[in-house]
Scaffold this motif. Sequence first.
Motif, PDB file in Angstrom:
ATOM      1  N   ILE A 161      -9.003  -1.481   3.192  1.00 33.79           N
ATOM      2  CA  ILE A 161      -9.367  -0.207   2.570  1.00 33.79           C
ATOM      3  C   ILE A 161      -9.950  -0.415   1.171  1.00 33.79           C
ATOM      4  O   ILE A 161     -10.777   0.347   0.706  1.00 33.79           O
ATOM      5  CB  ILE A 161      -8.150   0.750   2.526  1.00 33.79           C
ATOM      6  CG1 ILE A 161      -8.556   2.141   2.028  1.00 33.79           C
ATOM      7  CG2 ILE A 161      -7.029   0.186   1.664  1.00 33.79           C
ATOM      8  CD1 ILE A 161      -9.486   2.892   2.955  1.00 33.79           C
ATOM      9  N   MET A 174      -7.935  11.437   2.325  1.00 35.52           N
ATOM     10  CA  MET A 174      -6.721  10.685   2.018  1.00 35.52           C
ATOM     11  C   MET A 174      -6.944   9.917   0.720  1.00 35.52           C
ATOM     12  O   MET A 174      -8.082   9.670   0.303  1.00 35.52           O
ATOM     13  CB  MET A 174      -6.336   9.727   3.145  1.00 35.52           C
ATOM     14  CG  MET A 174      -7.289   8.588   3.391  1.00 35.52           C
ATOM     15  SD  MET A 174      -6.735   7.557   4.796  1.00 35.52           S
ATOM     16  CE  MET A 174      -7.889   6.172   4.675  1.00 35.52           C
ATOM     17  N   GLY A 225       0.239   5.679   0.265  1.00 37.80           N
ATOM     18  CA  GLY A 225      -0.820   6.596   0.674  1.00 37.80           C
ATOM     19  C   GLY A 225      -0.387   8.038   0.705  1.00 37.80           C
ATOM     20  O   GLY A 225       0.784   8.357   0.930  1.00 37.80           O
ATOM     21  N   MET A 249       0.835  -1.199   0.000  1.00 36.27           N
ATOM     22  CA  MET A 249       0.000   0.000   0.000  1.00 36.27           C
ATOM     23  C   MET A 249       0.871   1.251   0.000  1.00 36.27           C
ATOM     24  O   MET A 249       1.896   1.308   0.674  1.00 36.27           O
ATOM     25  CB  MET A 249      -0.853  -0.006   1.271  1.00 36.27           C
ATOM     26  CG  MET A 249      -1.964   1.011   1.326  1.00 36.27           C
ATOM     27  SD  MET A 249      -3.460   0.466   0.479  1.00 36.27           S
ATOM     28  CE  MET A 249      -3.799  -1.113   1.269  1.00 36.27           C
ATOM     29  N   ASP A 265      -3.475   9.255   6.017  1.00 35.27           N
ATOM     30  CA  ASP A 265      -2.731   8.060   6.435  1.00 35.27           C
ATOM     31  C   ASP A 265      -1.228   8.280   6.336  1.00 35.27           C
ATOM     32  O   ASP A 265      -0.459   7.751   7.151  1.00 35.27           O
ATOM     33  CB  ASP A 265      -3.182   6.811   5.674  1.00 35.27           C
ATOM     34  CG  ASP A 265      -2.971   6.885   4.187  1.00 35.27           C
ATOM     35  OD1 ASP A 265      -2.830   7.997   3.662  1.00 35.27           O
ATOM     36  OD2 ASP A 265      -2.965   5.820   3.531  1.00 35.27           O
ATOM     37  N   SER A 313      -5.445   6.362  -0.952  1.00 32.78           N
ATOM     38  CA  SER A 313      -4.635   5.160  -0.805  1.00 32.78           C
ATOM     39  C   SER A 313      -4.494   4.495  -2.165  1.00 32.78           C
ATOM     40  O   SER A 313      -5.460   4.418  -2.933  1.00 32.78           O
ATOM     41  CB  SER A 313      -5.294   4.188   0.176  1.00 32.78           C
ATOM     42  OG  SER A 313      -5.481   4.797   1.437  1.00 32.78           O
ATOM     43  N   PHE A 316      -4.488  -2.348   4.869  1.00 34.20           N
ATOM     44  CA  PHE A 316      -3.353  -1.700   5.516  1.00 34.20           C
ATOM     45  C   PHE A 316      -2.581  -2.700   6.368  1.00 34.20           C
ATOM     46  O   PHE A 316      -1.362  -2.696   6.441  1.00 34.20           O
ATOM     47  CB  PHE A 316      -3.837  -0.576   6.444  1.00 34.20           C
ATOM     48  CG  PHE A 316      -4.404   0.613   5.752  1.00 34.20           C
ATOM     49  CD1 PHE A 316      -3.631   1.379   4.902  1.00 34.20           C
ATOM     50  CD2 PHE A 316      -5.719   0.992   5.971  1.00 34.20           C
ATOM     51  CE1 PHE A 316      -4.151   2.504   4.279  1.00 34.20           C
ATOM     52  CE2 PHE A 316      -6.255   2.102   5.355  1.00 34.20           C
ATOM     53  CZ  PHE A 316      -5.464   2.863   4.500  1.00 34.20           C
ATOM     54  N   ALA A 347      -3.718   0.965  -3.509  1.00 37.07           N
ATOM     55  CA  ALA A 347      -3.702  -0.372  -2.921  1.00 37.07           C
ATOM     56  C   ALA A 347      -3.284  -1.424  -3.936  1.00 37.07           C
ATOM     57  O   ALA A 347      -3.906  -1.562  -4.998  1.00 37.07           O
ATOM     58  CB  ALA A 347      -5.090  -0.700  -2.365  1.00 37.07           C
ATOM     59  N   SER A 359       1.264   8.011   9.460  1.00 37.26           N
ATOM     60  CA  SER A 359       2.479   7.204   9.384  1.00 37.26           C
ATOM     61  C   SER A 359       3.692   7.996   9.845  1.00 37.26           C
ATOM     62  O   SER A 359       4.585   7.453  10.513  1.00 37.26           O
ATOM     63  CB  SER A 359       2.700   6.706   7.952  1.00 37.26           C
ATOM     64  OG  SER A 359       1.707   5.788   7.574  1.00 37.26           O
TER      65      SER A 359
END
Length: 290
Positions: free
Chosen positions: A204, A189, A136, A134, A140, A191, A198, A193, A144
């Motif tokens: 997600i 956000m 992002g 993943m 997120d 993401s 996650f 994927a 992180s």
Amino acid sequence: MKKNITFIINPISGGTSKSGFPDMATKFLDPDKFNATYNFTEGPGHANKIAVELVKLNSDIVVAVGGDGTINEVASAIEGSGKTMGIIPYGSGNGLARSLGIPLNDRRAVQTLNNLNTSTIDSGTLNERKFFNMAGIGFDAHISTVFASSVKRGLSGYVNTAISEISNYKFQNYTLVIDGQSISRDAFMISVANSSQFGNNAHISPFASLEDGLLDVVITKPFPLYLFPLLGYRMFSASTHRSKYVEIIQGKEIKIIRMGNGAVHLDGEPCNMPSELQIGVKPLSLTVLV
């Protein structure tokens, strides 16, 4: 013939000591199939340096012992090399290991290596950096960054960080170009994927596949804060696609333009990147023991 297998061990991932790992692995690894060696990392980036050297040498299998960040460092060296990778999950979320069905118990994960069953999966690139589970942008990535300096690891630490940061986080406007189609979105956000989750079974993009040659772009739109628990529930029940605040678009070539430089994460590891992000997929480019 026996295969040369090398374990690259992150001694601090997941907050768990790995000092006894070599003895345990030696006990459960099939000695008729493998010649095993063990290397402990000494800091960020060291796993990648070790793996790069092993690709040049005679290791048939390189095993990452750690979390998604350690896996990313090793896989970034292994991807496209013809070598095979193994995973012993020891992280906070273990997203890629969970998606591949690798046991979270270290003993069982080592025993799984003995079967020599392989799966070949896609990998992603973001401004030439690689990711496998993943990537992002937005909230997120911000979490992180904050979580990376947190003492408390695991799901509870991540959730507590998210709760403490969410009220002050502001959404942004993004321009996305996905396989030539341009759209503009306000997003909390975004993401990207390769797998569905996650980590910790927080999905997600519930239908994302590691083997379809596509990335799922998951746009989480601004939402009332009182719905934050509901969005969390949707992730853990693999139903985010049913939320009106989530839009999922699949693609191969993706450009994201944001308001300025800022944080991104690749497999949970934060870094700063420019405002324009070029994202792509390399189909079936990494062979993993599963």
